[in-house]
Design an enzyme around this catalytic site. Structure first.
Site, short mmCIF file in Angstrom:
data_model
loop_
_atom_site.label_atom_id
_atom_site.label_comp_id
_atom_site.label_asym_id
_atom_site.label_seq_id
_atom_site.Cartn_x
_atom_site.Cartn_y
_atom_site.Cartn_z
N TYR A 24 0.93 -1.19 -0.27
CA TYR A 24 0.17 0.15 0.05
C TYR A 24 1.05 1.55 0.04
O TYR A 24 1.64 1.30 0.57
CB TYR A 24 -0.68 0.03 1.15
CG TYR A 24 -2.05 -0.70 1.10
CD1 TYR A 24 -3.02 -1.00 0.43
CD2 TYR A 24 -2.15 -1.76 2.09
CE1 TYR A 24 -4.04 -1.91 -0.01
CE2 TYR A 24 -3.02 -3.14 2.04
CZ TYR A 24 -3.94 -2.69 1.12
OH TYR A 24 -5.28 -4.09 1.05
N SER A 72 6.04 0.46 10.54
CA SER A 72 5.71 -0.83 9.31
C SER A 72 4.74 -0.69 9.13
O SER A 72 3.65 -0.59 9.62
CB SER A 72 6.79 -1.92 10.78
OG SER A 72 5.58 -2.39 10.14
N LYS A 73 5.26 -1.00 7.92
CA LYS A 73 3.72 -1.51 6.23
C LYS A 73 2.93 -2.92 6.96
O LYS A 73 2.19 -2.80 7.07
CB LYS A 73 4.71 -2.19 5.25
CG LYS A 73 4.44 -1.20 4.22
CD LYS A 73 5.23 -0.82 3.09
CE LYS A 73 4.72 -0.13 2.23
NZ LYS A 73 5.81 0.15 0.91
N ARG A 74 3.79 -3.53 7.85
CA ARG A 74 2.99 -4.69 8.63
C ARG A 74 2.50 -4.48 9.76
O ARG A 74 0.90 -4.61 9.78
CB ARG A 74 3.80 -5.67 9.04
CG ARG A 74 4.22 -6.79 7.68
CD ARG A 74 5.11 -7.73 8.15
NE ARG A 74 4.58 -8.21 9.50
CZ ARG A 74 4.64 -9.53 10.24
NH1 ARG A 74 5.40 -9.91 9.39
NH2 ARG A 74 3.74 -9.82 11.42
#
Length: 483
Positions: free
Chosen positions: A15, A241-243
């Site tokens: 994203y 963090s993307k996660r």
RNA sequence: GGUCCCAUCGUCUAGUGGCCUAGGACAUCACCCUCUCAAGGUGGAGGCACGGGUUCGAAUCCCGUUGGGACUGCCA
């Protein structure tokens, strides 16, 4: 002197990260400050393992949403293989590279207690020829210092001895980020490299590459100016963090943040406009922005503050604008764009556009995001009432007085003038007869009609809802309380 | 571990040697307004990490300490 040429160079591996959005924005600011500034989008898709086409679409649509228009591009690194090959050949021919067949395990094993960072240069003098498992490494100078002149931080010095011989091309032949990036920046004649601080340690390597390329290609392309933006961090002060963190720009769009508010808030992360006012028009943002004024320390992405700011933007909309902006959330069936995973609590048949137009002003000043609207106006469009059980028990179910009040209201509302002010008066009188202040008297009615104890102004709502539907709900609530 | 970056209220920041009794915004608390909830208004609490220098004078300059972070991939 020609205007700045800047680029935003995301890799489509997920994203659209809010940190990326801010990098894009700051680049765009620099370009738009000049009549002849150029803003370029370059999709860095050299990692074919992780790239996905849908993420490219995501980047494009998010930038469009934010209003970050391009002057050139989007370019794709996957289209530039020939240029990379030229760079590799030139560098190799100039003696800047060497083949290496070490595996990651080999390097780690040798490293042991060795203080040398990263790769130890094992193959540097082995004179290996190209083979199926040989990567190409850059011969880093062993002495001297490389100084990165950073517009934000000043000169940052790196001892060359601390920079290892990094891989420039994989054994498969694929060119890696450092070289691809530098090759493109050279070819695009980029004047300012503005990116996140995580790239600061890449800068000296890229400067070495840049100068080696100038030499090998017999060119004299000027180095770009560098500006490394402070990171955006989470509550734990770690890089977003993307996660683990809510970093998808798309999700903020879906929640109903206005792009103007989102941009305004983003601009405040690591930079601030002059004066005490934080809600600043875009034109002013562009005019005042200076890379030199960007702060050095990481910034926490504070959704609460952004929500507040979004509320201010929403309240400043004209009624017509608010209607138009909120349409995707209340009437997605006739909207060109609709937020994902956000269905209003009613069907297309139940939605009444004319009624919503009258209701909208009541909620405009009460929401921070457009996505909050459906929950606030659902009782207008659904047939029955969906009750908040706690609220119902408190105001009606467990309150005999509340039930009495409802019964009286049914009588009284049957022949009252169906206007907000008359309903207001009637409710005051009903309350007085029962010894209740208006704030107490309105509660059972509100709950009976809307299902909750909080919401838009009650009497205006009743007027819009109509006599029949109101009376029906009062009776339903009464029946419900005696079950 | 190594290299590099950073350090003002809980958070985002203003501040570039005297204008600082450190300003604003979000969050928070109180009060006002009020049919609920918001919004709005008023007020409060809350910060220069620490230690040395330099200087007549330091949040601002220097050094150190401590603390945090990024990077350390045949990812970007």
């Amino acid at each position: 002197m020609a205007g700045p040429r800047v680029r935003f160079a995301p890799s489509p591996t997920g994203y659209f990260h809010v940190g990326s959005a801010r990098s894009a924005l700051f680049n765009w600011f620099v370009a738009r400050q000049h009549d002849d500034g150029v803003f370029i989008l370059r999709i860095e898709d050299t990692d074919t393992e992780r790239n996905r086409e849908e993420w490219v679409d995501g980047i494009l649509s998010a930038m469009d949403w934010l209003g970050l228009d391009l002057d050139e591009g989007p370019f794709r690194q996957s289209d530039n293989q020939a240029q990379y090959a030229t760079s590799v050949a030139a560098l190799n021919g100039g003696g800047y590279l060497y083949y290496c067949d070490c595996t990651g395990d080999d390097v780690a094993k040798r490293k042991g207690d060795n203080k040398t960072p990263g790769y130890d240069g094992f193959c540097r003098d082995r004179g290996l020829d190209q083979g199926p498992l040989t990567a190409l490494r850059f011969k880093t100078p062993r002495e001297g210092v490389t100084t990165v002149p950073d517009l934000i931080r000043g000169d940052v010095e790196f001892a060359n001895a601390t920079i290892d011989d990094f891989v420039v091309a994989k054994s498969s032949g694929a060119v890696l980020y450092a070289l691809a990036n530098v090759t493109d920046d050279r070819n695009d004649r980029i004047s300012h490299v503005i990116r996140g601080e995580e790239h600061l340690s890449n800068a000296p390597k890229q400067m070495m590459l840049w100068e080696a390329l100038n030499d090998a290609l017999h060119e004299d392309v000027a180095l770009p100016a560098y500006a490394h933006l402070p990171l955006l961090v989470n509550e734990q002060r770690k890089k977003l963090s993307k996660r683990k963190d809510p970093v998808a720009t798309e999700s903020y769009r879906d929640q109903g943040y206005l792009p103007e508010a989102f941009v305004n808030y983003l601009a405040l992360l690591g930079w601030s406009p002059r004066g005490d006012e934080e809600i600043v028009p875009l034109a002013t943002l562009i005019e005042q922005f200076r890379l030199e004024d960007v702060s050095h320390s990481p910034a926490f992405f504070d959704v609460k503050k952004m929500a507040h700011m979004n509320g201010e933007y929403i309240r400043s909309l004209t009624p017509e604008e608010f209607l138009a902006q909120s349409a995707p959330w209340v009437n997605p069936w006739s909207s060109a764009w609709r937020p994902t995973d956000r269905e209003p609590g009613w069907s297309e048949d139940q939605f009444d556009e004319a009624l919503y137009a009258k209701v909208a002003p009541l909620v405009q000043e009460r929401v921070a995001t457009l996505g909050e609207i459906p929950a606030m106006v659902g009782f207008f469009f659904s047939d029955g009432v969906s009750y908040d059980e706690t609220a119902f028990a408190k105001s009606v179910g467990n309150d005999p007085l509340g039930q009495t009040l409802l019964a009286v209201a049914v009588e009284r509302f049957s022949d009252v003038d169906w206007r907000a002010d008359a309903l207001h008066e009637a409710t005051i009188e009903i309350g007085e007869a029962l010894g209740l202040a208006l704030r107490k008297a309105q509660a059972p009615i509100r709950c009976a009609v809307t299902g909750t104890l909080v919401g838009p102004p009650l009497f205006e709502s009743l007027e819009l809802l109509g006599r029949e539907r109101t009376l029906q709900r009062l009776r339903d609530a009464l029946a419900r309380s005696s079950q």
